[in-house]
Design a protein around this motif. Sequence first.
Motif, PDB file in Angstrom:
ATOM      1  N   GLU A 186      48.219  66.541  31.533  1.00 27.88           N
ATOM      2  CA  GLU A 186      47.798  66.102  32.856  1.00 27.88           C
ATOM      3  C   GLU A 186      47.761  64.591  32.917  1.00 27.88           C
ATOM      4  OE1 GLU A 186      44.608  67.779  34.925  1.00 27.88           O
ATOM      5  OE2 GLU A 186      44.899  69.762  34.095  1.00 27.88           O
ATOM      6  N   GLY A 187      48.108  64.046  34.069  1.00 28.49           N
ATOM      7  CA  GLY A 187      48.086  62.610  34.258  1.00 28.49           C
ATOM      8  C   GLY A 187      49.393  61.964  33.857  1.00 28.49           C
ATOM      9  N   GLN A 188      49.312  60.676  33.580  1.00 29.97           N
ATOM     10  CA  GLN A 188      50.485  59.904  33.177  1.00 29.97           C
ATOM     11  C   GLN A 188      50.295  59.371  31.771  1.00 29.97           C
ATOM     12  OE1 GLN A 188      51.344  56.886  36.058  1.00 29.97           O
ATOM     13  NE2 GLN A 188      51.657  58.351  37.686  1.00 29.97           N
ATOM     14  N   ARG A 189      51.414  59.106  31.087  1.00 26.60           N
ATOM     15  CA  ARG A 189      51.370  58.610  29.712  1.00 26.60           C
ATOM     16  C   ARG A 189      51.155  57.103  29.722  1.00 26.60           C
ATOM     17  NH1 ARG A 189      54.841  56.358  27.454  1.00 26.60           N
ATOM     18  NH2 ARG A 189      55.656  56.182  25.399  1.00 26.60           N
ATOM     19  N   CYS A 190      50.104  56.666  29.058  1.00 29.07           N
ATOM     20  CA  CYS A 190      49.768  55.242  28.965  1.00 29.07           C
ATOM     21  C   CYS A 190      50.754  54.541  28.029  1.00 29.07           C
ATOM     22  CB  CYS A 190      48.336  55.087  28.449  1.00 29.07           C
ATOM     23  SG  CYS A 190      47.832  53.378  28.178  1.00 29.07           S
ATOM     24  N   ILE A 191      51.283  53.414  28.475  1.00 31.47           N
ATOM     25  CA  ILE A 191      52.242  52.662  27.666  1.00 31.47           C
ATOM     26  C   ILE A 191      51.578  52.009  26.453  1.00 31.47           C
ATOM     27  CG2 ILE A 191      52.049  50.497  28.941  1.00 31.47           C
ATOM     28  CD1 ILE A 191      55.139  50.277  28.624  1.00 31.47           C
ATOM     29  N   ILE A 192      50.247  51.893  26.464  1.00 28.60           N
ATOM     30  CA  ILE A 192      49.532  51.276  25.350  1.00 28.60           C
ATOM     31  C   ILE A 192      49.146  52.321  24.304  1.00 28.60           C
ATOM     32  CG2 ILE A 192      47.548  49.869  24.654  1.00 28.60           C
ATOM     33  CD1 ILE A 192      49.532  48.372  26.483  1.00 28.60           C
ATOM     34  N   CYS A 193      48.346  53.305  24.693  1.00 32.31           N
ATOM     35  CA  CYS A 193      47.829  54.291  23.728  1.00 32.31           C
ATOM     36  C   CYS A 193      48.679  55.562  23.647  1.00 32.31           C
ATOM     37  CB  CYS A 193      46.382  54.657  24.057  1.00 32.31           C
ATOM     38  SG  CYS A 193      46.179  55.585  25.598  1.00 32.31           S
ATOM     39  N   GLU A 194      49.576  55.735  24.604  1.00 27.93           N
ATOM     40  CA  GLU A 194      50.488  56.880  24.682  1.00 27.93           C
ATOM     41  C   GLU A 194      49.794  58.213  24.946  1.00 27.93           C
ATOM     42  OE1 GLU A 194      53.120  56.695  21.317  1.00 27.93           O
ATOM     43  OE2 GLU A 194      54.021  54.832  22.027  1.00 27.93           O
TER      44      GLU A 194
END
Length: 60
Positions: free
Chosen positions: A4-12
């Motif tokens: 769910e949600g979007q993948r964070c470019i920092i923590c993935e």
Amino acid sequence: MQEEGQRCIICEHYKTEGILILSEYICDACEAEMIRTDATDAKYHFFIHQLKQIWMEKNV
């Protein structure tokens, strides 16, 4: 299983709260940590490296 949600470019990790910068997502937790991180901290360079990906992908 779908994340769910979007993948964070920092923590993935997939999160539902955060910001978009040029269509790349940064979760609230990573944004807050980046703001608190001093430029002399080793993790600062990690954040810079991860953020460079935003510009590199847009300039290909």
